[in-house]
Design a protein around this motif. Structure first.
Motif, PDB file in Angstrom:
ATOM      1  N   GLN A 143     151.252 -25.236  26.578  1.00  0.00           N
ATOM      2  CA  GLN A 143     151.327 -24.060  27.443  1.00  0.00           C
ATOM      3  C   GLN A 143     149.939 -23.482  27.713  1.00  0.00           C
ATOM      4  O   GLN A 143     149.682 -22.948  28.802  1.00  0.00           O
ATOM      5  CB  GLN A 143     152.247 -23.009  26.807  1.00  0.00           C
TER       6      GLN A 143
ATOM      7  N   GLU B  56     154.380 -18.553  31.672  1.00  0.00           N
ATOM      8  CA  GLU B  56     154.744 -18.412  33.084  1.00  0.00           C
ATOM      9  C   GLU B  56     154.136 -17.142  33.665  1.00  0.00           C
ATOM     10  O   GLU B  56     153.610 -17.148  34.788  1.00  0.00           O
ATOM     11  CB  GLU B  56     156.268 -18.379  33.232  1.00  0.00           C
TER      12      GLU B  56
ATOM     13  N   CYS C  11     150.332 -17.684  34.116  1.00  0.00           N
ATOM     14  CA  CYS C  11     150.038 -18.528  35.284  1.00  0.00           C
ATOM     15  C   CYS C  11     150.192 -17.717  36.569  1.00  0.00           C
ATOM     16  O   CYS C  11     149.355 -17.789  37.481  1.00  0.00           O
ATOM     17  CB  CYS C  11     150.973 -19.737  35.311  1.00  0.00           C
TER      18      CYS C  11
ATOM     19  N   PHE D  61     153.719 -26.017  39.091  1.00  0.00           N
ATOM     20  CA  PHE D  61     154.096 -25.237  37.903  1.00  0.00           C
ATOM     21  C   PHE D  61     155.615 -25.176  37.779  1.00  0.00           C
ATOM     22  O   PHE D  61     156.221 -26.025  37.149  1.00  0.00           O
ATOM     23  CB  PHE D  61     153.454 -23.851  37.961  1.00  0.00           C
ATOM     24  N   SER D  62     156.238 -24.167  38.415  1.00  0.00           N
ATOM     25  CA  SER D  62     157.702 -24.057  38.354  1.00  0.00           C
ATOM     26  C   SER D  62     158.157 -23.070  39.411  1.00  0.00           C
ATOM     27  O   SER D  62     157.372 -22.234  39.887  1.00  0.00           O
ATOM     28  CB  SER D  62     158.150 -23.579  36.970  1.00  0.00           C
TER      29      SER D  62
ATOM     30  N   THR E  76     159.938 -20.542  38.901  1.00  0.00           N
ATOM     31  CA  THR E  76     159.824 -19.202  38.324  1.00  0.00           C
ATOM     32  C   THR E  76     158.431 -18.630  38.539  1.00  0.00           C
ATOM     33  O   THR E  76     158.267 -17.459  38.920  1.00  0.00           O
ATOM     34  CB  THR E  76     160.138 -19.239  36.820  1.00  0.00           C
ATOM     35  N   VAL E  77     157.405 -19.452  38.296  1.00  0.00           N
ATOM     36  CA  VAL E  77     156.027 -18.991  38.526  1.00  0.00           C
ATOM     37  C   VAL E  77     155.836 -18.642  39.992  1.00  0.00           C
ATOM     38  O   VAL E  77     155.223 -17.610  40.335  1.00  0.00           O
ATOM     39  CB  VAL E  77     155.016 -20.069  38.079  1.00  0.00           C
TER      40      VAL E  77
END
Length: 724
Positions: free
Chosen positions: A37, A82, A85, A107-108, A110-111
């Motif tokens: 992470q 998260e 980021c 990343f994702s 969510t980010v």
């Protein structure tokens, strides 16, 4: 823009404009995050640095230094990867060609959602905002925050901007400072993030009112207790006493901020010398019970100032804050405030809702404040997931920003805004008028409470209804909202009309029976003509007027039977006493009232007296006023209690007791043991040996009253009991 959408983004060279800050950030992250992470956060820095390449801040620094500083502030709160980021990339969507799809892929989702949320907030700009505009800003800002962490990023962003505000033009500094004091600092306070709040307030105050900030700061610094040796003396004495009590603790001195002093002076119209708790100490101990032990210890060193003790451990603040507060008479003339709390309370007090991430994997034994804060966050997140909107989040955060309102959760997770001091009954009517009309009780935070219970912001409220329930006149005393008051009055007016029609019908039937007739035997055309002559649109209106005492039933009966004009009755036409009496249950609201001169209860022989505009007033047959009422037989209504009487009825008892301490409590206990409620108590006479008290109590019937009187007479201090 195309360069940011290429799949080989990771292979692109990365500029490194602030290597020292990034390395410091990584070292801090390594203390609590797994290595993979930490690498992900490093990757966010590389993407952000390339996206902001060539961009500078007003101060001349590379722009990426700002997102890294924001991430560092959040790392101090130990937030998740998260969030960090998203913090590094929070300006990328708005200020660079980096697309959201690239953030999602790299990343994702969510980010990307967090970055997008902060971006939308940044696009909201207000110039010369008034109070309503500031409220609107908060609503829009928080309505778009589908994740609580968006607000945390935004607060860290604002804090770093305030720290570097000197690079801005004077007008921009004032605008940003005002916005900080009106919006961001109160939001941080509501979230329990006191460390952020205090710095935002201090920086905002200094930027908006630099001269006032300087004057207060100088005055605070010049106070006698601020001398290093004075502070050291107080600290040493407190530490010595705590050590003697064998209390493990940490003790730190604290100074009230210039902004807190300024607002207190302004709100309470005090001079600086009158602002008491300027200086103080914070004592942190391991366990809750040690907080109270420490409180006794500090009170043994310096005397406490009367009226300045607050127990926020037993009764936490709305944001979950817990601590003991006391103000002591210091040795140098300046009162000293002491805050005492546990280590976990201290973490929650400083980090607020951000402590959720710090403690999310903690086992049992968490403090009440931590549990309360986590429950609040969980409720918010559940609300947003079920409702698909974050508007509810704003409404809850507005709690402390707008103290004239309370914000409450429905069982479905929706938010209801109600006036201050609103009750569960107000909440029921806010949900729906039918829910209010049939409410019988409420569950507040899953605990059963009466409808008159006052509500506090953040509570979850569920209304319990029953088909047979309906409003009563006393409900008007329980509500503060205009919607509830209007709905109750409308229902009572309609109910009063229905009850009046029913009672008027029975009274007219009785009068017609005395004339050997009935309503069914009166020709319909005669009834229609009578209604036209008396200017009534419907028969129900006439019947209601009879019950309300505006029309005498005997006169109306005569007009129906004989077709005569509405003239006063002659002696020969006065009604004879009928054998049938009107049976009442006591629930004929708005039409029947019970005389205050004799207080009739079920079981008493009663009669009614028609009073214009008031309807039928029920009296006991042995009431002294009945003799006078019988001079107007057309207004007298024979009545009796129905078998199904329910409810409580008021009675006045005169009680002669010995004049000595504790007598009132004994009599009150005897009344309570009889399942009777006490409305009021008055002393009528008093001398050295005997006191006379009048108790206003509620009973169900004469048998219940007799039981109450028997219990009171058994008391050795009671000389006599009499019903008035």
């Amino acid at each position: 823009m195309s360069s940011f959408s290429k799949p080989r983004l990771a292979d692109a060279p990365c500029p490194d404009p602030c290597p020292d800050a990034v390395e410091a950030l990584e070292r801090r992250l390594a203390e609590y995050l797994p290595i993979d992470q930490v690498r992900q956060v490093r990757r966010a820095y590389e993407v952000g640095a390339r996206a902001h390449e060539g961009q500078l801040r007003k101060s001349g620094e590379a722009y990426i230094t700002h997102p890294v500083a924001v991430a560092s502030l959040l790392a101090e709160l130990r937030l998740d990867a998260e969030t960090l980021c998203a913090a590094i990339l929070h300006d990328a969507l708005e200020d660079t060609p980096l697309p959201r799809s690239e953030i999602e892929r790299e990343f994702s989702p969510t980010v990307a959602e967090l970055v997008d949320g902060v971006t939308k907030l940044d696009k909201l700009q207000f110039q010369d905002r008034q109070e309503a505009a500031a409220e609107s800003f908060r609503k829009m800002m928080l309505a778009m925050a589908r994740d609580l962490r968006v607000i945390l990023i935004k607060l860290a962003d604002r804090l770093h901007n305030m720290r570097t505000l000197d690079a801005m033009a004077a007008e921009s500094r004032r605008r940003i400072a005002r916005e900080t004091l009106e919006i961001y600092a109160p939001i941080a306070q509501r979230l329990g993030m006191n460390k952020f709040k205090a710095e935002l307030q201090d920086l905002g105050f200094r930027a908006l009112y630099p001269k006032r900030h300087a004057v207060i700061s100088r005055r605070v610094a010049s106070q006698p207790v601020m001398r290093r040796e004075a502070l050291a003396t107080v600290e040493a004495q407190l530490a010595q006493r705590l050590a003697q009590e064998q209390l493990p603790h940490s003790l730190v001195s604290r100074i009230k901020s210039p902004w807190s002093i300024y607002t207190k002076m302004k709100q309470e119209h005090k001079s600086l010398d009158q602002v008491l708790d300027v200086f103080g100490f914070r004592i942190v101990v391991p366990e809750v019970m040690q907080c109270y032990h420490a409180l006794g210890a500090v009170h043994s060193v310096y005397k406490p100032l009367e009226g300045r003790f607050r127990d926020f451990i037993a009764i936490p603040k709305a944001n979950g804050y817990q601590s003991l507060h006391t103000v002591l008479f210091g040795p140098y003339g300046a009162p000293v405030e002491v805050q005492i709390r546990t280590e976990e309370m201290d973490q929650v007090a400083e980090r607020g809702v951000a402590a959720h991430w710090l403690y999310k994997n903690a086992g049992s034994g968490s403090s009440a404040a931590q549990t309360r804060a986590q429950d609040w966050i969980r409720d918010l997140m559940d609300t947003q997931q079920t409702a698909g909107s974050s508007l509810e989040f704003l409404d809850n955060v507005k709690v402390d920003l707008f103290p004239d309102e309370v914000y409450l959760f429905t069982p479905q997770g929706d938010i209801m805004a109600l006036p201050r001091n609103a009750t569960a009954l107000d909440f029921a009517y806010a949900v729906h008028t039918d829910v209010g009309n049939h409410a019988v009780a409420a569950r507040v935070d899953r605990k059963l409470v009466p409808l008159r219970t006052k509500l506090a912001s953040g509570q979850s409220v569920e209304i319990i209804t029953a088909p047979s329930a309906s409003p009563g006149p006393q409900w008007l005393e329980y509500v503060v909202s205009s919607k509830a008051r209007t709905a109750i009055r409308h229902f009572l007016k309609r109910l009063e009309h229905e009850d009046a029609v029913d009672l008027g019908h029975r009274m007219l039937d009785r009068a017609l029976e005395a004339m050997e007739s009935s309503l069914d035997r009166v020709p319909p055309d005669r009834i229609e003509q009578l209604l036209a002559d008396l200017r009534y649109r419907r028969l129900e209106e006439l019947l209601a007027d009879i019950a309300l005492g505006n029309r005498m039933p005997a006169q109306v009966a005569r007009m129906m039977v004989n077709g005569q004009d509405d003239l006063p009755l002659t002696d020969a036409e006065l009604p004879v006493a009928p054998t049938e009496r009107i049976m009442i249950t006591g629930n004929e609201r708005g039409v029947l009232s019970f005389a205050a001169c004799c207080h009739p209860i079920p079981g008493d022989e009663i009669m009614g007296y028609l009073s214009a505009g008031k309807g039928v007033v029920v009296h006991r047959m042995d009431c002294p006023n009945v003799v006078e009422y019988r001079k107007f037989p057309e207004r007298c209504v024979p009545m009796a209690w129905d078998r199904s009487v329910v409810g409580d009825f008021r009675v006045i008892l005169r009680i002669d007791v010995e004049n000595k301490p504790g007598v009132l409590a004994q009599v009150a206990a005897a009344v309570a043991e009889s399942n009777s409620n006490i409305d009021a108590v008055e002393y009528r006479e008093r001398d050295l040996t005997v006191s006379v008290m009048e108790f206003s109590i509620e009973v169900r019937h004469r048998k219940h009253l007799a039981d109450v009187i028997r219990r009171i007479r058994r008391l050795g201090v009671v000389h006599a009991v009499q019903r008035l």
